[in-house]
Write an enzyme that holds these catalytic residues in place. Structure first.
Site, mmCIF file in Angstrom:
data_model
loop_
_atom_site.group_PDB
_atom_site.id
_atom_site.type_symbol
_atom_site.label_atom_id
_atom_site.label_comp_id
_atom_site.label_asym_id
_atom_site.label_seq_id
_atom_site.Cartn_x
_atom_site.Cartn_y
_atom_site.Cartn_z
ATOM 1 N N ASN A 83 36.468 30.030 47.088
ATOM 2 C CA ASN A 83 36.561 31.283 46.335
ATOM 3 C C ASN A 83 35.232 32.037 46.417
ATOM 4 O O ASN A 83 34.155 31.441 46.546
ATOM 5 C CB ASN A 83 36.999 31.048 44.884
ATOM 6 C CG ASN A 83 36.201 30.017 44.134
ATOM 7 O OD1 ASN A 83 35.694 29.055 44.709
ATOM 8 N ND2 ASN A 83 36.071 30.191 42.839
ATOM 9 N N GLU A 93 33.369 35.138 44.386
ATOM 10 C CA GLU A 93 33.411 36.024 43.224
ATOM 11 C C GLU A 93 32.516 37.245 43.425
ATOM 12 O O GLU A 93 31.786 37.355 44.416
ATOM 13 C CB GLU A 93 33.018 35.226 41.968
ATOM 14 C CG GLU A 93 33.998 34.089 41.729
ATOM 15 C CD GLU A 93 33.784 33.360 40.414
ATOM 16 O OE1 GLU A 93 32.709 33.496 39.804
ATOM 17 O OE2 GLU A 93 34.727 32.653 40.007
ATOM 18 N N CYS A 125 48.231 34.002 45.026
ATOM 19 C CA CYS A 125 48.128 33.100 46.181
ATOM 20 C C CYS A 125 49.487 32.492 46.522
ATOM 21 O O CYS A 125 49.809 32.302 47.695
ATOM 22 C CB CYS A 125 47.094 32.011 45.910
ATOM 23 S SG CYS A 125 45.403 32.646 45.918
ATOM 24 N N CYS A 168 47.083 30.313 42.003
ATOM 25 C CA CYS A 168 47.481 31.407 41.114
ATOM 26 C C CYS A 168 48.708 32.123 41.687
ATOM 27 O O CYS A 168 49.115 31.897 42.831
ATOM 28 C CB CYS A 168 46.322 32.391 40.930
ATOM 29 S SG CYS A 168 46.083 33.506 42.331
ATOM 30 N N GLU A 225 42.504 29.975 48.394
ATOM 31 C CA GLU A 225 43.745 29.896 49.186
ATOM 32 C C GLU A 225 43.957 31.172 49.989
ATOM 33 O O GLU A 225 44.320 31.130 51.175
ATOM 34 C CB GLU A 225 44.947 29.682 48.261
ATOM 35 C CG GLU A 225 44.893 28.418 47.432
ATOM 36 C CD GLU A 225 44.247 28.622 46.060
ATOM 37 O OE1 GLU A 225 43.251 29.380 45.967
ATOM 38 O OE2 GLU A 225 44.730 28.020 45.088
ATOM 39 N N CYS A 239 40.309 34.374 45.906
ATOM 40 C CA CYS A 239 40.658 32.959 45.768
ATOM 41 C C CYS A 239 40.500 32.208 47.080
ATOM 42 O O CYS A 239 40.654 32.773 48.177
ATOM 43 C CB CYS A 239 42.108 32.820 45.312
ATOM 44 S SG CYS A 239 42.413 33.317 43.622
HETATM 45 N N1 THU Z 1 40.649 30.648 41.947
HETATM 46 C C1 THU Z 1 40.976 30.241 43.202
HETATM 47 O O1 THU Z 1 40.128 30.219 44.100
HETATM 48 N N2 THU Z 1 42.244 29.847 43.426
HETATM 49 C C2 THU Z 1 43.239 29.857 42.495
HETATM 50 O O2 THU Z 1 44.394 29.636 42.821
HETATM 51 C C3 THU Z 1 42.911 30.123 41.093
HETATM 52 C C4 THU Z 1 41.584 30.729 40.851
HETATM 53 C C5 THU Z 1 39.286 31.094 41.688
HETATM 54 C C6 THU Z 1 39.155 32.568 41.426
HETATM 55 C C7 THU Z 1 37.895 32.611 40.601
HETATM 56 O O3 THU Z 1 36.794 32.666 41.478
HETATM 57 C C8 THU Z 1 37.876 31.285 39.870
HETATM 58 O O4 THU Z 1 38.791 30.446 40.544
HETATM 59 C C9 THU Z 1 38.283 31.370 38.408
HETATM 60 O O5 THU Z 1 39.490 32.031 38.256
#
Ligand code: THU
Length: 132
Positions: free
Chosen positions: A43, A45, A90, A87, A56, A54
């Site tokens: 991920n 940010e 994704c 999520c 995925e 994300c």
């Molecule tokens: N995140 C993912 O990388 N994948 C997911 O399926 C859920 C959330 C990340 C996004 C963000 O950087 C952190 O997790 C918190 O939401």
């Protein structure tokens, strides 16, 4: 054929590169294509929180950039304790490039794991077939 263990190791390695200074929630993902290639990602940010990407989805983008189109299985790893599932966004992106029986293997770093199919996580999905 890539073993599940190999995909997990790649996902763990990618997770260590996660850029998550806001949530501190590091995620690693590694998908395998139908041609046996593996694409891993983490991920990423942003100070503008809504721009967070994300793991995925980033793995899917890497797959597409390499000319591949079909996900055979995917591994997602978080620190835990306890596994996390992809999520909603994704799940929808995975639906575009896989089948309803896509195995989604979720792990934590303590060794907990669970496997879902995409249709379990995204039942009655909207997809490309709806547009024909
Ligand atoms: N995140 C993912 O990388 N994948 C997911 O399926 C859920 C959330 C990340 C996004 C963000 O950087 C952190 O997790 C918190 O939401």
């Amino acid at each position: 054929m890539t073993t599940l263990q190999a995909l997990l190791e790649k996902a763990k390695a990618a997770r260590l590169n996660a850029y998550a200074p806001y949530s501190h929630f590091l995620v690693g993902a590694c998908l395998e294509t139908n041609t046996g290639k593996a694409f891993s990602a983490c991920n990423v940010e942003n100070a503008s929180y809504g721009l967070c990407l994300c793991a995925e989805s980033n793995a899917i983008s890497a797959m597409i950039a390499a000319g591949e189109k079909y996900v055979k299985q995917i591994v997602v790893v978080v620190a835990g304790p306890g596994v996390s599932t992809p999520c909603g966004a994704c799940r929808q992106r995975l639906h575009e490039f896989s089948s309803p029986d896509l195995p989604i293997h979720v792990f934590d770093l303590q060794g907990a794991s669970k496997t879902y199919t995409l249709t379990e996580l995204l039942p009655n999905a909207f997809g490309p077939d709806d547009l024909i």
